[in-house]
Design an enzyme around this catalytic site. Sequence first.
Site, PDB file in Angstrom:
ATOM      1  N   ARG A  46       2.156  76.271 -23.984  1.00 52.07           N
ATOM      2  CA  ARG A  46       2.424  75.344 -24.822  1.00 52.07           C
ATOM      3  C   ARG A  46       3.859  75.446 -24.855  1.00 52.07           C
ATOM      4  O   ARG A  46       4.622  76.141 -24.222  1.00 52.07           O
ATOM      5  CB  ARG A  46       2.198  76.307 -26.193  1.00 52.07           C
ATOM      6  CG  ARG A  46       0.609  76.179 -26.741  1.00 52.07           C
ATOM      7  CD  ARG A  46       0.250  74.772 -27.364  1.00 52.07           C
ATOM      8  NE  ARG A  46      -1.030  74.577 -27.869  1.00 52.07           N
ATOM      9  CZ  ARG A  46      -2.205  74.345 -27.083  1.00 52.07           C
ATOM     10  NH1 ARG A  46      -1.838  73.884 -25.886  1.00 52.07           N
ATOM     11  NH2 ARG A  46      -3.332  73.939 -27.478  1.00 52.07           N
ATOM     12  N   HIS A  86       0.828  66.650 -21.049  1.00 50.09           N
ATOM     13  CA  HIS A  86      -0.096  67.643 -21.741  1.00 50.09           C
ATOM     14  C   HIS A  86      -1.500  67.109 -21.360  1.00 50.09           C
ATOM     15  O   HIS A  86      -2.371  67.045 -22.196  1.00 50.09           O
ATOM     16  CB  HIS A  86       0.263  67.741 -23.285  1.00 50.09           C
ATOM     17  CG  HIS A  86      -0.418  69.014 -23.783  1.00 50.09           C
ATOM     18  ND1 HIS A  86       0.041  69.515 -24.932  1.00 50.09           N
ATOM     19  CD2 HIS A  86      -1.550  69.622 -23.475  1.00 50.09           C
ATOM     20  CE1 HIS A  86      -0.665  70.434 -25.394  1.00 50.09           C
ATOM     21  NE2 HIS A  86      -1.748  70.608 -24.327  1.00 50.09           N
TER      22      HIS A  86
HETATM   23  P1  NDP Z   1      -6.737  83.556 -23.683  1.00 49.79           P
HETATM   24  O1  NDP Z   1      -6.608  83.899 -25.293  1.00 49.79           O
HETATM   25  O2  NDP Z   1      -7.910  83.772 -23.080  1.00 49.79           O
HETATM   26  O3  NDP Z   1      -5.683  84.283 -23.008  1.00 49.79           O
HETATM   27  C1  NDP Z   1      -4.218  84.480 -23.434  1.00 49.79           C
HETATM   28  C2  NDP Z   1      -3.405  85.561 -22.488  1.00 49.79           C
HETATM   29  O4  NDP Z   1      -2.162  85.491 -22.921  1.00 49.79           O
HETATM   30  C3  NDP Z   1      -4.121  86.924 -22.824  1.00 49.79           C
HETATM   31  O5  NDP Z   1      -4.074  87.567 -21.244  1.00 49.79           O
HETATM   32  C4  NDP Z   1      -3.217  87.504 -23.556  1.00 49.79           C
HETATM   33  O6  NDP Z   1      -3.223  88.895 -23.448  1.00 49.79           O
HETATM   34  C5  NDP Z   1      -1.856  86.785 -23.151  1.00 49.79           C
HETATM   35  N1  NDP Z   1      -0.891  86.987 -24.347  1.00 49.79           N
HETATM   36  C6  NDP Z   1      -1.036  86.643 -25.759  1.00 49.79           C
HETATM   37  N2  NDP Z   1       0.131  87.156 -26.384  1.00 49.79           N
HETATM   38  C7  NDP Z   1       0.704  87.788 -25.328  1.00 49.79           C
HETATM   39  C8  NDP Z   1       2.106  88.343 -25.723  1.00 49.79           C
HETATM   40  N3  NDP Z   1       2.878  88.403 -26.847  1.00 49.79           N
HETATM   41  N4  NDP Z   1       2.636  89.226 -24.658  1.00 49.79           N
HETATM   42  C9  NDP Z   1       1.766  89.078 -23.455  1.00 49.79           C
HETATM   43  N5  NDP Z   1       0.597  88.401 -23.210  1.00 49.79           N
HETATM   44  C10 NDP Z   1       0.190  87.717 -24.321  1.00 49.79           C
HETATM   45  O7  NDP Z   1      -6.242  82.019 -23.626  1.00 49.79           O
HETATM   46  P2  NDP Z   1      -6.522  81.004 -22.605  1.00 49.79           P
HETATM   47  O8  NDP Z   1      -6.506  81.484 -21.243  1.00 49.79           O
HETATM   48  O9  NDP Z   1      -8.072  80.365 -22.689  1.00 49.79           O
HETATM   49  O10 NDP Z   1      -5.490  79.885 -22.780  1.00 49.79           O
HETATM   50  C11 NDP Z   1      -4.060  80.174 -22.846  1.00 49.79           C
HETATM   51  C12 NDP Z   1      -3.431  78.813 -23.526  1.00 49.79           C
HETATM   52  O11 NDP Z   1      -3.252  77.768 -22.563  1.00 49.79           O
HETATM   53  C13 NDP Z   1      -3.936  78.393 -24.633  1.00 49.79           C
HETATM   54  O12 NDP Z   1      -3.717  79.164 -25.637  1.00 49.79           O
HETATM   55  C14 NDP Z   1      -3.527  77.038 -24.824  1.00 49.79           C
HETATM   56  O13 NDP Z   1      -1.986  77.047 -25.371  1.00 49.79           O
HETATM   57  C15 NDP Z   1      -2.929  76.534 -23.205  1.00 49.79           C
HETATM   58  N6  NDP Z   1      -3.900  75.465 -23.013  1.00 49.79           N
HETATM   59  C16 NDP Z   1      -3.223  74.318 -22.274  1.00 49.79           C
HETATM   60  C17 NDP Z   1      -3.998  73.354 -21.970  1.00 49.79           C
HETATM   61  C18 NDP Z   1      -3.076  72.243 -21.403  1.00 49.79           C
HETATM   62  O14 NDP Z   1      -3.866  71.061 -21.093  1.00 49.79           O
HETATM   63  N7  NDP Z   1      -1.792  72.135 -21.179  1.00 49.79           N
HETATM   64  C19 NDP Z   1      -5.254  73.218 -21.814  1.00 49.79           C
HETATM   65  C20 NDP Z   1      -5.868  74.407 -22.548  1.00 49.79           C
HETATM   66  C21 NDP Z   1      -5.119  75.620 -22.779  1.00 49.79           C
HETATM   67  P3  NDP Z   1      -4.381  89.894 -23.634  1.00 49.79           P
HETATM   68  O15 NDP Z   1      -5.406  89.486 -22.457  1.00 49.79           O
HETATM   69  O16 NDP Z   1      -3.850  91.237 -23.479  1.00 49.79           O
HETATM   70  O17 NDP Z   1      -5.049  89.359 -25.034  1.00 49.79           O
HETATM   71  C1  OXD Z   2      -6.135  73.075 -25.311  1.00 53.30           C
HETATM   72  C2  OXD Z   2      -5.107  71.956 -24.869  1.00 53.30           C
HETATM   73  O1  OXD Z   2      -5.620  73.809 -25.935  1.00 53.30           O
HETATM   74  O2  OXD Z   2      -5.430  70.785 -24.511  1.00 53.30           O
HETATM   75  O3  OXD Z   2      -7.122  72.805 -25.103  1.00 53.30           O
HETATM   76  O4  OXD Z   2      -3.826  71.915 -25.037  1.00 53.30           O
END
Ligand code: NDP
Ligand code: OXD
Length: 307
Positions: free
Chosen positions: A222, A270
């Site tokens: 993000r 994005h």
């Molecule tokens: P998940 O919820 O499956 O994974 C998030 C990961 O981030 C987990 O490993 C979590 O740790 C870790 N995390 C969260 N907070 C912290 C912190 N404070 N310190 C360290 N680690 C942290 O999400 P996804 O993998 O499905 O997606 C991740 C992000 O990708 C989405 O939230 C979105 O913002 C972004 N995204 C962007 C897209 C784009 O087109 N650019 C498309 C889709 C998603 P833990 O495993 O310990 O919970």
């Molecule tokens: C998502 C994105 O969160 O596209 O899926 O950013």
Amino acid sequence: MGWDPKGWEQRFRALAPQHDIRVWPDAVGDPAGIRYACVWKPPAGLLAEFRNLKAIFSLGAGADDLLADPKLPDVPVVRIVDPDLTMRMTEYVVLHVLMCHRRQRLYDAQQRERLWFEHGQPAAREVQVGIMGLGVLGTSAAQMLQRVGFKVAGWSRTPKTLPGVEAFHGAQGLEPFLRQSEILVCLLPATPATRGIINLDLLRKLRKHGVLQGAYLVNAGRGSLQVDADILAALEEGSLAGASLDVFPTEPLPIESPLWGHPKLTITPHNAAQAVPQTLAISVLQQIDRIEGGQAPENTINRTIGY
Ligand code: NDP
Ligand code: OXD
């Protein structure tokens, strides 16, 4: 994301003709009749009008925009977890990691100058990639990068075990993780704890004297995670050799942003992983079936931790 509800509407109607599907703003009818809201960045306060909601579906993987709504109804918020979206993100990560590793931007610049000149070519097995966020998307990217041959480490909030991936977690794990990472991939969610985490202080800790002779950043998590001015400063002073950015604190990226023209930056709008209704609408309908069958939905957001 260039989001258009039409594709979702058509797909929902085709897959679930038994449901009464209404589209905001023109054809919502009585708000009290809405049980499930499928949304992407709805205006703050809108969902509170639907007082009989059973669940809210974010039509993407992240739900940070929803959680920012102070009037968000107290019902489960379900996000997209689907192999289609996951593989799109994995493609993006592998593409951009390889672009750094194989110095593609340098060769693009040389081509413009008609320059025939080869640079060193370290093997992937000599290059350390660090993935911030070892969730659904980070895990898939880590596994694919391993298959390409990279040394892969990951950092998460809680401890993780992933075969072949060196796992770090929490505040104490961040610095050792960064110190060894030559290519840093960020797939964290936007939460109060991750805001501004990609700043100059963090970028200076990356390993810039590894085989790539410079450190690289790939951010597809993000925009609120990154401080644009600090990325520019890190490029200027050499803490970063290049970066691929798919997300920005302000989107669309303002036309006057100096990021656009920077020779060491690769910018995408994005779209690292588009949410495509043709394949994803079915996951939403499956979760609705679960709820109607008396089960709790899967892939819900934990509002306390913010993802
Ligand atoms: P998940 O919820 O499956 O994974 C998030 C990961 O981030 C987990 O490993 C979590 O740790 C870790 N995390 C969260 N907070 C912290 C912190 N404070 N310190 C360290 N680690 C942290 O999400 P996804 O993998 O499905 O997606 C991740 C992000 O990708 C989405 O939230 C979105 O913002 C972004 N995204 C962007 C897209 C784009 O087109 N650019 C498309 C889709 C998603 P833990 O495993 O310990 O919970
Ligand atoms: C998502 C994105 O969160 O596209 O899926 O950013």
